[in-house]
Design a protein around this motif. Structure first.
Motif, PDB file in Angstrom:
ATOM      1  N   ARG A 136       0.838  -1.205   0.000  1.00 35.18           N
ATOM      2  CA  ARG A 136       0.000   0.000   0.000  1.00 35.18           C
ATOM      3  C   ARG A 136       0.870   1.252   0.000  1.00 35.18           C
ATOM      4  O   ARG A 136       0.556   2.259  -0.635  1.00 35.18           O
ATOM      5  N   ASN A 137       1.980   1.178   0.724  1.00 29.64           N
ATOM      6  CA  ASN A 137       2.878   2.322   0.826  1.00 29.64           C
ATOM      7  C   ASN A 137       3.409   2.738  -0.544  1.00 29.64           C
ATOM      8  O   ASN A 137       3.556   3.928  -0.816  1.00 29.64           O
ATOM      9  N   GLU A 138       3.695   1.763  -1.413  1.00 29.54           N
ATOM     10  CA  GLU A 138       4.186   2.069  -2.756  1.00 29.54           C
ATOM     11  C   GLU A 138       3.166   2.903  -3.534  1.00 29.54           C
ATOM     12  O   GLU A 138       3.520   3.881  -4.182  1.00 29.54           O
ATOM     13  N   PHE A 139       1.901   2.499  -3.476  1.00 23.83           N
ATOM     14  CA  PHE A 139       0.852   3.266  -4.158  1.00 23.83           C
ATOM     15  C   PHE A 139       0.681   4.644  -3.526  1.00 23.83           C
ATOM     16  O   PHE A 139       0.533   5.651  -4.228  1.00 23.83           O
ATOM     17  N   LEU A 140       0.688   4.701  -2.211  1.00 26.79           N
ATOM     18  CA  LEU A 140       0.520   5.982  -1.519  1.00 26.79           C
ATOM     19  C   LEU A 140       1.651   6.942  -1.854  1.00 26.79           C
ATOM     20  O   LEU A 140       1.416   8.125  -2.111  1.00 26.79           O
ATOM     21  N   CYS A 141       2.861   6.449  -1.878  1.00 26.52           N
ATOM     22  CA  CYS A 141       4.009   7.285  -2.211  1.00 26.52           C
ATOM     23  C   CYS A 141       3.879   7.816  -3.640  1.00 26.52           C
ATOM     24  O   CYS A 141       4.145   8.986  -3.899  1.00 26.52           O
ATOM     25  N   TRP A 142       3.451   6.962  -4.560  1.00 26.10           N
ATOM     26  CA  TRP A 142       3.288   7.360  -5.953  1.00 26.10           C
ATOM     27  C   TRP A 142       2.264   8.492  -6.072  1.00 26.10           C
ATOM     28  O   TRP A 142       2.492   9.471  -6.790  1.00 26.10           O
ATOM     29  N   VAL A 143       1.160   8.381  -5.355  1.00 20.69           N
ATOM     30  CA  VAL A 143       0.131   9.419  -5.399  1.00 20.69           C
ATOM     31  C   VAL A 143       0.631  10.687  -4.705  1.00 20.69           C
ATOM     32  O   VAL A 143       0.489  11.797  -5.217  1.00 20.69           O
ATOM     33  N   GLU A 144       1.232  10.545  -3.545  1.00 19.07           N
ATOM     34  CA  GLU A 144       1.674  11.699  -2.755  1.00 19.07           C
ATOM     35  C   GLU A 144       2.815  12.467  -3.421  1.00 19.07           C
ATOM     36  O   GLU A 144       2.989  13.655  -3.163  1.00 19.07           O
ATOM     37  N   ASP A 145       3.605  11.812  -4.265  1.00 22.03           N
ATOM     38  CA  ASP A 145       4.729  12.475  -4.928  1.00 22.03           C
ATOM     39  C   ASP A 145       4.299  13.411  -6.055  1.00 22.03           C
ATOM     40  O   ASP A 145       5.132  14.141  -6.587  1.00 22.03           O
ATOM     41  N   LYS A 173       3.279  16.541  -7.931  1.00 23.77           N
ATOM     42  CA  LYS A 173       3.529  17.948  -7.599  1.00 23.77           C
ATOM     43  C   LYS A 173       2.321  18.844  -7.889  1.00 23.77           C
ATOM     44  O   LYS A 173       2.201  19.912  -7.320  1.00 23.77           O
ATOM     45  N   GLN A 174       1.451  18.382  -8.763  1.00 18.81           N
ATOM     46  CA  GLN A 174       0.269  19.172  -9.116  1.00 18.81           C
ATOM     47  C   GLN A 174      -0.990  18.390  -8.794  1.00 18.81           C
ATOM     48  O   GLN A 174      -1.016  17.154  -8.879  1.00 18.81           O
ATOM     49  N   ALA A 175      -2.047  19.115  -8.454  1.00 19.28           N
ATOM     50  CA  ALA A 175      -3.324  18.490  -8.113  1.00 19.28           C
ATOM     51  C   ALA A 175      -3.866  17.657  -9.273  1.00 19.28           C
ATOM     52  O   ALA A 175      -4.433  16.579  -9.066  1.00 19.28           O
ATOM     53  N   VAL A 176      -3.675  18.130 -10.490  1.00 15.58           N
ATOM     54  CA  VAL A 176      -4.159  17.404 -11.670  1.00 15.58           C
ATOM     55  C   VAL A 176      -3.460  16.047 -11.779  1.00 15.58           C
ATOM     56  O   VAL A 176      -4.100  15.032 -12.088  1.00 15.58           O
ATOM     57  N   THR A 177      -2.170  16.036 -11.523  1.00 11.19           N
ATOM     58  CA  THR A 177      -1.418  14.782 -11.575  1.00 11.19           C
ATOM     59  C   THR A 177      -1.887  13.841 -10.483  1.00 11.19           C
ATOM     60  O   THR A 177      -2.063  12.635 -10.708  1.00 11.19           O
ATOM     61  N   ARG A 178      -2.104  14.367  -9.297  1.00  7.55           N
ATOM     62  CA  ARG A 178      -2.590  13.554  -8.178  1.00  7.55           C
ATOM     63  C   ARG A 178      -3.935  12.922  -8.532  1.00  7.55           C
ATOM     64  O   ARG A 178      -4.142  11.732  -8.343  1.00  7.55           O
ATOM     65  N   GLU A 179      -4.845  13.713  -9.076  1.00  9.56           N
ATOM     66  CA  GLU A 179      -6.167  13.218  -9.459  1.00  9.56           C
ATOM     67  C   GLU A 179      -6.046  12.115 -10.524  1.00  9.56           C
ATOM     68  O   GLU A 179      -6.718  11.098 -10.449  1.00  9.56           O
ATOM     69  N   ARG A 180      -5.170  12.345 -11.495  1.00  7.50           N
ATOM     70  CA  ARG A 180      -4.980  11.359 -12.562  1.00  7.50           C
ATOM     71  C   ARG A 180      -4.429  10.050 -11.998  1.00  7.50           C
ATOM     72  O   ARG A 180      -4.857   8.967 -12.394  1.00  7.50           O
ATOM     73  N   ARG A 181      -3.518  10.135 -11.058  1.00  6.28           N
ATOM     74  CA  ARG A 181      -2.951   8.936 -10.448  1.00  6.28           C
ATOM     75  C   ARG A 181      -3.996   8.183  -9.616  1.00  6.28           C
ATOM     76  O   ARG A 181      -4.017   6.953  -9.615  1.00  6.28           O
ATOM     77  N   ILE A 182      -4.845   8.914  -8.938  1.00  9.11           N
ATOM     78  CA  ILE A 182      -5.906   8.263  -8.165  1.00  9.11           C
ATOM     79  C   ILE A 182      -6.860   7.533  -9.104  1.00  9.11           C
ATOM     80  O   ILE A 182      -7.268   6.409  -8.832  1.00  9.11           O
ATOM     81  N   VAL A 183      -7.193   8.155 -10.220  1.00 14.05           N
ATOM     82  CA  VAL A 183      -8.073   7.509 -11.197  1.00 14.05           C
ATOM     83  C   VAL A 183      -7.404   6.250 -11.747  1.00 14.05           C
ATOM     84  O   VAL A 183      -8.050   5.205 -11.866  1.00 14.05           O
ATOM     85  N   ARG A 184      -6.122   6.305 -12.027  1.00 14.76           N
ATOM     86  CA  ARG A 184      -5.409   5.111 -12.524  1.00 14.76           C
ATOM     87  C   ARG A 184      -5.386   4.010 -11.476  1.00 14.76           C
ATOM     88  O   ARG A 184      -5.485   2.840 -11.791  1.00 14.76           O
ATOM     89  N   LEU A 185      -5.239   4.397 -10.220  1.00 14.81           N
ATOM     90  CA  LEU A 185      -5.199   3.415  -9.136  1.00 14.81           C
ATOM     91  C   LEU A 185      -6.536   2.710  -8.975  1.00 14.81           C
ATOM     92  O   LEU A 185      -6.581   1.527  -8.673  1.00 14.81           O
ATOM     93  N   THR A 186      -7.613   3.432  -9.215  1.00 13.60           N
ATOM     94  CA  THR A 186      -8.927   2.843  -9.012  1.00 13.60           C
ATOM     95  C   THR A 186      -9.389   2.178 -10.291  1.00 13.60           C
ATOM     96  O   THR A 186     -10.314   1.478 -10.374  1.00 13.60           O
TER      97      THR A 186
END
Length: 63
Positions: A39-48, A50-63
């Motif tokens: 889980r930490n690997e996924f969390l680190c990937w999302v938390e890293d 730098k922009q909100a748009v990138t974070r949102e895109r990574r969350i969508v990919r994760l789900t």
């Protein structure tokens, strides 16, 4: 009362990521079945992100 959300070994999920995972019971089961280190690997990937748009895109990919 809501069941505790499984976190990573070091990182914790933000409210947006937690909400996305909780929306799908199957995904929640998969998430809970990962080791804290996994889980930490996924969390680190999302938390890293730098922009909100990138974070949102990574969350969508994760789900």
């Amino acid at each position: 009362m809501t069941e505790a959300f499984p976190q990573g070994a070091v990182h914790t999920a933000g409210p947006d990521l937690e909400a996305a995972v909780r929306t799908d019971p199957g995904l929640m089961d998969l998430w809970a079945g990962l080791t804290p280190l996994g889980r930490n690997e996924f969390l680190c990937w999302v938390e890293d992100a730098k922009q909100a748009v990138t974070r949102e895109r990574r969350i969508v990919r994760l789900t």
